[in-house]
Scaffold this motif. Structure first.
Motif, PDB file in Angstrom:
ATOM      1  N   ASP A 243      26.481  35.643  14.935  1.00  0.00           N
ATOM      2  CA  ASP A 243      27.175  34.626  14.125  1.00  0.00           C
ATOM      3  C   ASP A 243      27.969  33.639  14.963  1.00  0.00           C
ATOM      4  N   LYS A 244      27.837  33.704  16.296  1.00  0.00           N
ATOM      5  CA  LYS A 244      28.515  32.789  17.224  1.00  0.00           C
ATOM      6  C   LYS A 244      30.036  32.819  17.111  1.00  0.00           C
ATOM      7  N   ARG A 245      30.560  33.923  16.675  1.00  0.00           N
ATOM      8  CA  ARG A 245      32.019  34.064  16.683  1.00  0.00           C
ATOM      9  C   ARG A 245      32.479  34.561  18.053  1.00  0.00           C
ATOM     10  N   SER A 246      33.719  34.247  18.362  1.00  0.00           N
ATOM     11  CA  SER A 246      34.277  34.614  19.664  1.00  0.00           C
ATOM     12  C   SER A 246      34.951  35.981  19.591  1.00  0.00           C
ATOM     13  N   THR A 247      35.071  36.607  20.743  1.00  0.00           N
ATOM     14  CA  THR A 247      35.791  37.876  20.857  1.00  0.00           C
ATOM     15  C   THR A 247      37.042  37.638  21.698  1.00  0.00           C
ATOM     16  N   ALA A 248      38.182  38.003  21.162  1.00  0.00           N
ATOM     17  CA  ALA A 248      39.461  37.830  21.859  1.00  0.00           C
ATOM     18  C   ALA A 248      40.060  39.193  22.166  1.00  0.00           C
ATOM     19  N   GLY A 249      40.848  39.234  23.207  1.00  0.00           N
ATOM     20  CA  GLY A 249      41.493  40.494  23.576  1.00  0.00           C
ATOM     21  C   GLY A 249      42.823  40.242  24.242  1.00  0.00           C
ATOM     22  N   TYR A 250      43.658  41.279  24.265  1.00  0.00           N
ATOM     23  CA  TYR A 250      44.936  41.167  24.961  1.00  0.00           C
ATOM     24  C   TYR A 250      45.354  42.524  25.508  1.00  0.00           C
ATOM     25  N   PHE A 251      46.163  42.480  26.559  1.00  0.00           N
ATOM     26  CA  PHE A 251      46.824  43.651  27.138  1.00  0.00           C
ATOM     27  C   PHE A 251      48.323  43.397  27.084  1.00  0.00           C
ATOM     28  N   THR A 252      49.101  44.413  26.747  1.00  0.00           N
ATOM     29  CA  THR A 252      50.557  44.297  26.734  1.00  0.00           C
ATOM     30  C   THR A 252      51.149  45.274  27.723  1.00  0.00           C
ATOM     31  N   LEU A 253      51.961  44.765  28.635  1.00  0.00           N
ATOM     32  CA  LEU A 253      52.635  45.593  29.628  1.00  0.00           C
ATOM     33  C   LEU A 253      54.123  45.638  29.309  1.00  0.00           C
ATOM     34  N   LEU A 254      54.696  46.823  29.314  1.00  0.00           N
ATOM     35  CA  LEU A 254      56.124  46.998  29.077  1.00  0.00           C
ATOM     36  C   LEU A 254      56.704  47.806  30.232  1.00  0.00           C
ATOM     37  N   GLY A 255      57.621  47.201  30.976  1.00  0.00           N
ATOM     38  CA  GLY A 255      58.156  47.867  32.152  1.00  0.00           C
ATOM     39  C   GLY A 255      57.101  48.100  33.214  1.00  0.00           C
ATOM     40  N   GLY A 256      56.102  47.234  33.267  1.00  0.00           N
ATOM     41  CA  GLY A 256      55.021  47.378  34.233  1.00  0.00           C
ATOM     42  C   GLY A 256      53.958  48.373  33.845  1.00  0.00           C
ATOM     43  N   ASN A 257      54.062  48.951  32.632  1.00  0.00           N
ATOM     44  CA  ASN A 257      53.088  49.949  32.172  1.00  0.00           C
ATOM     45  C   ASN A 257      52.302  49.427  30.976  1.00  0.00           C
ATOM     46  N   LEU A 258      51.036  49.746  30.941  1.00  0.00           N
ATOM     47  CA  LEU A 258      50.176  49.332  29.842  1.00  0.00           C
ATOM     48  C   LEU A 258      50.509  50.135  28.588  1.00  0.00           C
ATOM     49  N   VAL A 259      50.870  49.447  27.498  1.00  0.00           N
ATOM     50  CA  VAL A 259      51.251  50.159  26.282  1.00  0.00           C
ATOM     51  C   VAL A 259      50.324  49.858  25.102  1.00  0.00           C
ATOM     52  N   THR A 260      49.823  48.636  24.976  1.00  0.00           N
ATOM     53  CA  THR A 260      48.888  48.324  23.886  1.00  0.00           C
ATOM     54  C   THR A 260      47.793  47.407  24.411  1.00  0.00           C
ATOM     55  N   TRP A 261      46.630  47.465  23.776  1.00  0.00           N
ATOM     56  CA  TRP A 261      45.518  46.595  24.129  1.00  0.00           C
ATOM     57  C   TRP A 261      44.594  46.488  22.938  1.00  0.00           C
ATOM     58  N   ARG A 262      43.816  45.426  22.909  1.00  0.00           N
ATOM     59  CA  ARG A 262      42.895  45.241  21.791  1.00  0.00           C
ATOM     60  C   ARG A 262      41.780  44.290  22.180  1.00  0.00           C
ATOM     61  N   SER A 263      40.603  44.549  21.648  1.00  0.00           N
ATOM     62  CA  SER A 263      39.457  43.651  21.781  1.00  0.00           C
ATOM     63  C   SER A 263      38.806  43.565  20.408  1.00  0.00           C
ATOM     64  N   LYS A 264      38.778  42.357  19.839  1.00  0.00           N
ATOM     65  CA  LYS A 264      38.314  42.226  18.454  1.00  0.00           C
ATOM     66  C   LYS A 264      37.613  40.891  18.253  1.00  0.00           C
ATOM     67  N   LYS A 265      36.533  40.937  17.490  1.00  0.00           N
ATOM     68  CA  LYS A 265      35.813  39.708  17.157  1.00  0.00           C
ATOM     69  C   LYS A 265      36.626  38.892  16.165  1.00  0.00           C
ATOM     70  N   GLN A 266      36.710  37.590  16.390  1.00  0.00           N
ATOM     71  CA  GLN A 266      37.494  36.730  15.513  1.00  0.00           C
ATOM     72  C   GLN A 266      36.793  36.531  14.165  1.00  0.00           C
ATOM     73  N   LYS A 267      37.580  36.212  13.155  1.00  0.00           N
ATOM     74  CA  LYS A 267      37.052  36.129  11.795  1.00  0.00           C
ATOM     75  C   LYS A 267      36.384  34.792  11.486  1.00  0.00           C
ATOM     76  N   VAL A 268      36.633  33.783  12.308  1.00  0.00           N
ATOM     77  CA  VAL A 268      36.049  32.467  12.065  1.00  0.00           C
ATOM     78  C   VAL A 268      35.341  31.971  13.324  1.00  0.00           C
TER      79      VAL A 268
END
Length: 391
Positions: A243-268
């Motif tokens: 469907d030619k939609r893009s996939t976006a992702g992010y990493f969150t570091l807190l105090g230099g440590n990886l705490v959350t991350w996500r990779s998800k196809k966008q809805k539009v």
């Protein structure tokens, strides 16, 4: 047990109710259990977090005690040893509890402690998965997915076993809790749960072969001298061949440590690479706001703006530019949302090159230390305790 409302007064001594249906068979039993547990925690002086309703905390001066619950499994941690002991006594009085001691194994996640920090992995979970699919002795794969895979649903292609495919992908989704390196690959194969084909099943098996060669990998949480937060965002433009939609992702570091991350196809569908990056930035900011909220509740608010790093100059310029024009009017809500958070000092968006961004993430966040190496450096003295309770 107490008699139902309206019948309590008619009960005589030695009279009982016959329970026709087990408590665990009722749809409302989880709600009833959590409601009773929440009222008990509030009686003990704990507050329920607004950012995460399963988190309860109590402050005494500069000391804090936290409890987080998943169904009937609990973890208690904090800096107030006296309050931790008091909480355990109260819980044992009101509920039937088992004290499992220091946190070592929780919901399939193994927790190891050393002088260097805390290491979490799902080694046993991976071994069980390999045994289930009969791939204990398989040849490992170097990467979880082929570059430019172009997986899609092909009309007339041979279908895979739907039940088996869904079961394996479900296990991989849970495994991604400690393995951010497979998050993207798992996100791709989970898009075909409704109609899996042989190519999709081969992609799943490649992920499992990759896990065979990386069984001991996980995440390391080190004790650093700061609690600054950083977010890295990125997106591909029109990367999905269906469907030619893009996939976006992010990493969150807190105090230099990886705490959350996500990779998800966008809805539009995005009309430009800047737009896909722009929407990825908006998702990263929502994660920052959640982290700010939960850190403020437990008494460790952010003291400076969060640095959100992006590798797209056009998206950064649009975020800072207050002028409306044809190229941005269709992303107006995201644009104003990002601009507002920049102006109120919540975030900063510096530019970082793609290669620098990847290198920074790998060196700061993703722990790849082998399980045996961490096992040889185990330490003692962590106050974290795991409890298991029954209603």
């Amino acid at each position: 047990m107490e008699g139902p409302p309206g019948f309590s007064d008619d009960f005589q001594e030695n009279e009982v109710c016959r329970l026709k249906k087990a408590l665990y068979g009722l749809k409302q039993s989880p709600r009833a259990w959590f409601g009773k547990f929440t009222m008990a925690m509030k009686r003990y002086g704990y507050k329920q977090s607004n950012a995460d309703h399963t988190l309860f905390y109590k402050k005494r001066g500069k000391l804090i005690t936290c409890l987080i619950i998943y169904v009937d499994d609990m973890i208690i941690t904090g800096s107030d040893q006296e309050e931790i002991s008091s909480l355990r006594r109260n819980l044992f009085t009101e509920f039937e509890m088992k004290d499992l001691g220091g946190l070592k194994y929780f919901l399939g996640i193994e927790v190891l402690r050393s002088k260097e920090g805390i290491f979490i992995s799902q080694r046993k979970y991976i071994l069980d998965l390999l045994a289930e699919v009969g791939m204990v002795d398989c040849k490992p794969s170097d990467t979880p997915m082929i570059i430019n895979h172009k997986l899609k649903i092909i009309e007339g292609a041979k279908a895979a076993n739907k039940e088996r495919y869904q079961r394996l992908v479900g296990k991989l989704i849970y495994l991604a809790h400690t393995r951010p390196d497979i998050a993207y690959a798992v996100g791709v194969v989970s898009q075909f749960m409704h109609n899996p084909q042989e190519d999709h099943m081969e992609a799943v098996m490649r992920i499992i072969r990759y896990l065979k060669g990386t069984i001991g990998r996980g995440i390391v949480f080190k004790k650093n001298s700061h609690l600054d937060a950083e977010v890295y965002t990125d997106a591909d433009w029109g990367g999905n061949p269906n469907d030619k939609r893009s996939t976006a992702g992010y990493f969150t570091l807190l105090g230099g440590n990886l705490v959350t991350w996500r990779s998800k196809k966008q809805k539009v569908v995005s009309l430009s690479s800047a737009e896909s990056e722009f929407r990825g930035i908006a998702k990263g900011i929502t994660e920052i706001l959640w982290l700010r909220k939960i850190m403020k509740e437990i008494g460790a608010p952010f003291k400076r703006p969060v640095r959100l790093k992006c590798d797209n100059k056009a998206a950064i310029k649009i975020s800072e530019n207050p002028v409306e024009h044809d190229r941005t009017k269709h992303v107006e809500i995201d644009r104003h949302f990002i601009k507002e958070k920049i102006e109120d000092g919540t975030i900063e968006i510096p530019f970082v090159k793609s290669e620098d961004q990847l290198a920074d993430i790998l060196t700061k966040a993703v722990g790849t230390k082998a399980f045996e190496l961490v096992l040889s450096k185990l330490g003692i003295g962590d106050p974290t305790t795991q409890l298991e309770g029954e209603c």
